[in-house]
Enzyme design. Structure first.
Site, PDB file in Angstrom:
ATOM      1  N   MET A  19       0.867  -1.200  -0.087  1.00 26.13           N
ATOM      2  CA  MET A  19       0.066  -0.133   0.038  1.00 26.13           C
ATOM      3  C   MET A  19       0.709   1.364   0.100  1.00 26.13           C
ATOM      4  O   MET A  19       1.930   1.410   0.743  1.00 26.13           O
ATOM      5  CB  MET A  19      -0.965   0.089   1.346  1.00 26.13           C
ATOM      6  N   ASP A  63      -0.113   5.787  -1.418  1.00 29.43           N
ATOM      7  CA  ASP A  63      -0.666   6.849  -1.150  1.00 29.43           C
ATOM      8  C   ASP A  63      -2.646   6.642  -0.968  1.00 29.43           C
ATOM      9  O   ASP A  63      -2.918   5.775  -1.767  1.00 29.43           O
ATOM     10  CB  ASP A  63      -0.687   7.603  -2.524  1.00 29.43           C
ATOM     11  N   GLN A  87      -3.217   3.035  -3.280  1.00 32.16           N
ATOM     12  CA  GLN A  87      -2.035   2.456  -4.276  1.00 32.16           C
ATOM     13  C   GLN A  87      -2.104   1.231  -3.746  1.00 32.16           C
ATOM     14  O   GLN A  87      -1.747   0.778  -2.421  1.00 32.16           O
ATOM     15  CB  GLN A  87      -0.996   3.203  -4.450  1.00 32.16           C
ATOM     16  N   ARG A  99       0.808  13.876 -12.595  1.00 31.86           N
ATOM     17  CA  ARG A  99      -0.178  13.057 -12.084  1.00 31.86           C
ATOM     18  C   ARG A  99      -0.907  13.529 -10.706  1.00 31.86           C
ATOM     19  O   ARG A  99      -0.557  14.718 -10.475  1.00 31.86           O
ATOM     20  CB  ARG A  99       0.806  11.705 -11.666  1.00 31.86           C
TER      21      ARG A  99
END
Length: 531
Positions: free
Chosen positions: A35, A37, A55, A165
């Site tokens: 894991m 963000d 994420q 992004r």
């Protein structure tokens, strides 16, 4: 978040230890896998449920493509239920990178029909990463956020960049338009876009090269934050722009800075070019605001790790966790005797916990060198959960320091095996809160110098009683392998992970000093909890 080549090299050479019983109880972690963000944080007002995406790679404990959006839900922001992958990557060489979620109540996107209730019109906006590009895409959910259908017209923004992004989108009511903040990371620029339908976007301004630049900007967030006075009354507000930087933190690795200013729906104008630090610890990055909170409170969460060492920390079968959720307000606070600055105040949110063990409340206790205070949290049952909090208000008399080169109020947080402990406290000459997380039998801590053993925060008094006597406040929340410190009611915050031997939870607090007539505990409270 995009992993750079030099970081990826270190990930591939990592070693893994096992510490499965040290999983935090109230900090969100995946059941297994990697894991990083926080993504798409939002509150479902219809079902009274908090949603957290992140994420995620369930098949690896280091960062590796394909990256998807994992998903967990909570009723109280403390206990979480994992729901699996919500948005999957298209192939093994691409990733669904960081983004946000909005509630499209008025169906501006046209994705929904009348069968989908207004509060269930959930739209995700994220970065689609491939080896040759980063573009912004949109997906929508017809089942309350469990799964998403990707928009057939993707991408919605493409500037022909590989470093573009982390879109954060919100509704700007005065002009009835959607606003996106997104990073052109290695140009040190936050782009602001407007849209009426979440599909067609127009660039309206840029916020470039402000604050600490580091290697790159990431995960920008913009939100209107209430300004509260000393009576906790709200009279007005300012906008706050958060920008994550990695690497480039003053203490190494990743961190989050913020700017206070004004926003007119198109352009953010800071009141000062000076940057401020959101969290002074080593483990707080990729901060994101929660959308659609129950009463429009400003609540946010971050990734509780650091890209310097995240791939090497000794946890399995998962790696990484979130911070606790925090409520944010702005307040004019003294930064020195002659200056007052508008600063964020952080208040931790942790609910639904049951006290388990012995609770303590002590007042007006002077500390001397020949005595220490010991608090056993496990109680008569001798049961240790590893989850507890404490609140300490104390005064410091600088006239009593004498020639002491280290005038310290020490707080030792000791494991059941007392060879492992955290040492934290306050040093009067420096006026700093410190933490030493190096006293452990875990090899990773000794072998990895980037996992800094000692961290500190320079602070100012919460209250000045006289020329030599000042009052300070420290609140601590320990959850097995994470310590969050809130100093002076959240004016200063420090989040740090730590690692003890498997199952060696902290169960004792010792408070002591090596200088006489210097420190007085005005108020101390501590309690152990279970979920």
């Amino acid at each position: 978040m995009k992993v750079n080549g030099f970081l990826l090299t270190s990930l591939l050479g990592c070693s893994i230890a096992t510490a499965s019983s040290n999983r935090p109880l109230i900090h969100l972690t995946p059941e297994k896998g990697w894991m990083n963000d926080p993504n798409g944080l939002f509150y479902d007002r219809a079902d009274d449920v908090w949603h957290a995406y992140y994420q995620f790679n369930p098949n690896s404990t280091v960062w590796a493509e394909p990256i998807s959006w994992g998903h967990s839900i909570s009723k109280d922001l403390s206990t979480w239920e994992e729901k699996g992958i919500a948005i999957a990557s298209n192939d093994t060489n691409s990733g669904i990178y960081t983004g946000s979620v909005v509630i499209d109540r008025n169906n501006t996107s046209g994705f929904f029909n009348s069968s989908i209730a207004n509060e269930k019109r959930i739209v995700a906006i994220y970065t689609y990463n491939t080896p040759t590009s980063e573009t912004q895409e949109v997906a929508y959910s017809l089942d309350g956020g469990l799964t998403f259908k990707k928009y057939s017209g993707n991408p919605v923004i493409n500037i022909n960049s590989t470093q573009f992004r982390d879109p954060k989108v919100f509704w700007y009511q005065p002009s009835q338009t959607w606003v996106m903040a997104v990073a052109q990371s290695q140009k040190y620029s936050v782009h602001f876009y407007n849209s009426k339908d979440l599909k067609k976007w127009t660039l309206v301004s840029e916020f470039k090269q402000h604050g600490i630049l580091g290697y790159q900007y990431e995960t920008p967030n913009l939100v209107q934050v209430p300004i509260v006075d000393s009576t906790n009354s709200t009279k007005t507000s300012k906008w706050v722009l958060f920008v994550s930087v990695n690497p480039g933190a003053l203490i190494g690795g990743s961190f989050v800075q913020y700017f206070v200013g004004d926003f007119d729906g198109k352009q953010f104008t800071p009141v000062s070019n000076a940057t401020q630090i959101l969290d002074y610890g080593k483990d707080y990055y990729a901060f994101q605001i929660v959308d659609n909170t129950p009463s429009d409170e400003v609540i946010g969460m971050a990734w509780a790790s650091n890209w310097q060492y995240c791939a090497n920390v000794p946890t399995s079968p998962w790696r990484s966790s979130f911070s606790l959720a925090r409520n944010f307000t702005l307040q004019y606070a003294n930064t020195n005797p002659e200056s007052e600055v508008l600063q964020l105040i952080s208040t931790p949110i942790y609910n639904g916990l049951a006290k388990n063990g012995t609770s303590y409340h002590l007042q007006n206790q002077s500390l001397e060198t020949n005595s220490s205070l010991t608090f056993d949290l496990s109680g008569a049952s001798n049961f240790t959960t590893g989850l507890f909090d404490f609140e300490l208000t104390f005064s410091s008399n600088s006239s009593a320091f004498g020639n002491a080169d280290f005038a310290a109020l020490d707080i030792y947080l000791k494991g059941v095996n007392t060879t492992e402990y955290l040492r934290l406290g306050f040093e009067g000459n420096a006026k700093a809160v410190y933490l030493d997380r190096s006293h452990t039998n875990v090899n990773f801590v000794e072998r990895n110098p980037l996992f800094s053993g000692q961290v500190s925060v320079d602070i100012v008094p919460a209250e000045t009683l006289s020329e030599t006597v000042s009052v300070y406040k420290i609140q601590g929340i320990v959850d097995r392998n994470i310590l969050e410190l809130y100093i002076n009611d959240g004016q200063f915050v420090s989040t740090n992970t730590f690692f003890f031997s498997d199952g060696n939870y902290i169960n004792t607090i010792d408070i002591s000093t090596e200088v006489n007539k210097t420190f007085k505990l005005i108020d101390f409270q501590a309690a152990q909890y279970s979920t």
